[in-house]
Design an enzyme around this catalytic site. Structure first.
Site, PDB file in Angstrom:
ATOM      1  N   TYR A 130       0.809  -1.230   0.112  1.00 17.96           N
ATOM      2  CA  TYR A 130      -0.019  -0.205   0.170  1.00 17.96           C
ATOM      3  C   TYR A 130       0.867   1.090  -0.020  1.00 17.96           C
ATOM      4  O   TYR A 130       1.900   1.270   1.031  1.00 17.96           O
ATOM      5  CB  TYR A 130      -0.929   0.130   1.063  1.00 17.96           C
ATOM      6  CG  TYR A 130      -1.488   1.473   1.445  1.00 17.96           C
ATOM      7  CD1 TYR A 130      -2.741   1.851   0.911  1.00 17.96           C
ATOM      8  CD2 TYR A 130      -1.082   2.035   2.555  1.00 17.96           C
ATOM      9  CE1 TYR A 130      -3.410   2.974   1.127  1.00 17.96           C
ATOM     10  CE2 TYR A 130      -1.693   2.974   2.866  1.00 17.96           C
ATOM     11  CZ  TYR A 130      -2.797   3.691   2.215  1.00 17.96           C
ATOM     12  OH  TYR A 130      -3.501   5.015   2.310  1.00 17.96           O
ATOM     13  N   HIS A 131       0.587   2.346  -0.890  1.00 17.62           N
ATOM     14  CA  HIS A 131       1.234   3.419  -0.996  1.00 17.62           C
ATOM     15  C   HIS A 131       0.964   4.470  -0.224  1.00 17.62           C
ATOM     16  O   HIS A 131      -0.336   4.957  -0.447  1.00 17.62           O
ATOM     17  CB  HIS A 131       1.559   3.834  -2.223  1.00 17.62           C
ATOM     18  CG  HIS A 131       2.689   4.492  -2.619  1.00 17.62           C
ATOM     19  ND1 HIS A 131       3.220   5.614  -1.933  1.00 17.62           N
ATOM     20  CD2 HIS A 131       3.781   4.618  -3.683  1.00 17.62           C
ATOM     21  CE1 HIS A 131       4.202   6.277  -2.352  1.00 17.62           C
ATOM     22  NE2 HIS A 131       4.721   5.777  -3.522  1.00 17.62           N
ATOM     23  N   ALA A 132       1.125   4.806   0.996  1.00 21.82           N
ATOM     24  CA  ALA A 132       0.881   5.837   1.889  1.00 21.82           C
ATOM     25  C   ALA A 132       1.764   7.164   1.126  1.00 21.82           C
ATOM     26  O   ALA A 132       2.246   7.256   0.030  1.00 21.82           O
ATOM     27  CB  ALA A 132       1.555   5.656   3.330  1.00 21.82           C
TER      28      ALA A 132
END
Length: 311
Positions: free
Chosen positions: A111-113
């Protein structure tokens, strides 16, 4: 300190600095940097440029001309060690589920924060503890930032094509991909996955016949926050794909990366089905380990939470 001062003086008076700066100074990029002065992005860039400058000097002092992967092993080990120490001190960084990392190649999906700090720390820990290299797919615009190519190439960051990704996997390495990319980094709300219909990562895994390893990091979106999520900025991003919202942080929140069980290669599944299966695995990790909505103060307090430490 006197030794360090002497070395620094020699570098500054050497032709290495001038040679390196010629690849960094560019009017258009200077303008963009001025725009980013009010955000931590400039600090991150300066940190990466410092790393790149040291690598440039290392290359010149050792008369390295040709591309040689083994030549960069020592700098990689040093950078992995530094990253691991910073992660432990600032974020209390931990990885749960390292036993799920396969002995062979695989596609690590994350997941790309607001920033991919958690993924970077995982790659560093993986290399530090196992000496296994993980290549990473990054945005084309980021790879074009002047002066960082030597750093990107050393740690395996590039806007790889699908064919290059498959080749990397067939050579026995890991490759890390965030299907949400910069859209997810900019506009994801409360850890929502923004993958759309992207199935490229699944197609790569199927072609290379390797498993997909899902990962999720608790509190990663509390480490850095961004501002400016509006309809206008979303429209500008979709039109240009070059918009990166201003960020603030980093907050020393507790971060734990959870590695899920690998999704094995299945020749009877389509890329769309595999992508959906991966998305479900990611959401299960998120729902199990992340309290929502995210809260910076709560994430900070978890550094001292005995319940979490016991578990």
């Amino acid at each position: 300190m006197s030794w360090f001062s002497q070395i620094l003086e020699n570098w500054i008076s050497s032709p290495y600095l001038e040679e390196y700066l010629t690849s960094v100074v560019h009017p258009l990029w200077l303008l963009k940097l001025l725009i980013l002065l009010y955000s931590p992005v400039i600090a991150i860039l300066l940190f990466l440029w410092a790393f790149s400058f040291v690598l440039h000097i290392y290359k010149k002092m050792n008369n390295q001309q040709e591309s040689d992967s083994n030549f960069w092993e020592k700098p990689r080990k040093r950078m992995a060690l530094v990253s691991d120490i910073v992660g432990k001190i600032w974020f209390g960084y931990e990885v749960i589920g390292m036993e799920h990392i396969p002995k062979g190649p695989g596609v690590i999906v994350y997941y790309h924060a607001v920033t991919a700090i958690d993924y970077s720390l995982l790659v560093a820990k993986l290399f530090k503890e196992t000496q296994r290299k993980c290549y990473s797919v990054i945005d084309h615009a980021i790879y074009q930032v002047p002066g960082l190519n030597i750093f990107f190439d050393t740690v395996g960051l590039k806007d790889f094509s699908k064919a290059e990704c498959v080749e990397i996997l067939k050579n026995g390495h890991f490759i890390g991909i965030s299907p949400g990319g910069s859209r997810e980094a900019n506009f994801s709300n409360d850890y929502s996955l923004m993958w759309g219909k992207r199935t490229g990562f699944a197609q790569i895994a199927l072609e290379a016949k390797v498993p997909i390893i899902p990962m999720f990091t608790q509190n990663v979106r509390e480490a850095f926050r961004n501002i400016g999520r509006t309809r206008l900025t979303r429209w500008l991003y979709e039109k240009t794909r070059l918009l990166y919202l201003p960020i603030y942080g980093p907050f020393p929140v507790k971060m734990r990366t959870y590695i899920g069980e690998p999704i094995p290669y299945d020749p009877n599944i389509t890329a769309a089905e595999l992508a959906e299966k991966t998305k479900t695995a990611m959401e299960n990790l998120r729902d199990k380990y992340q309290k929502r909505p995210g809260n910076i103060l709560r994430a900070l307090s978890e550094r001292f939470d005995k319940h979490y430490k016991a578990n």
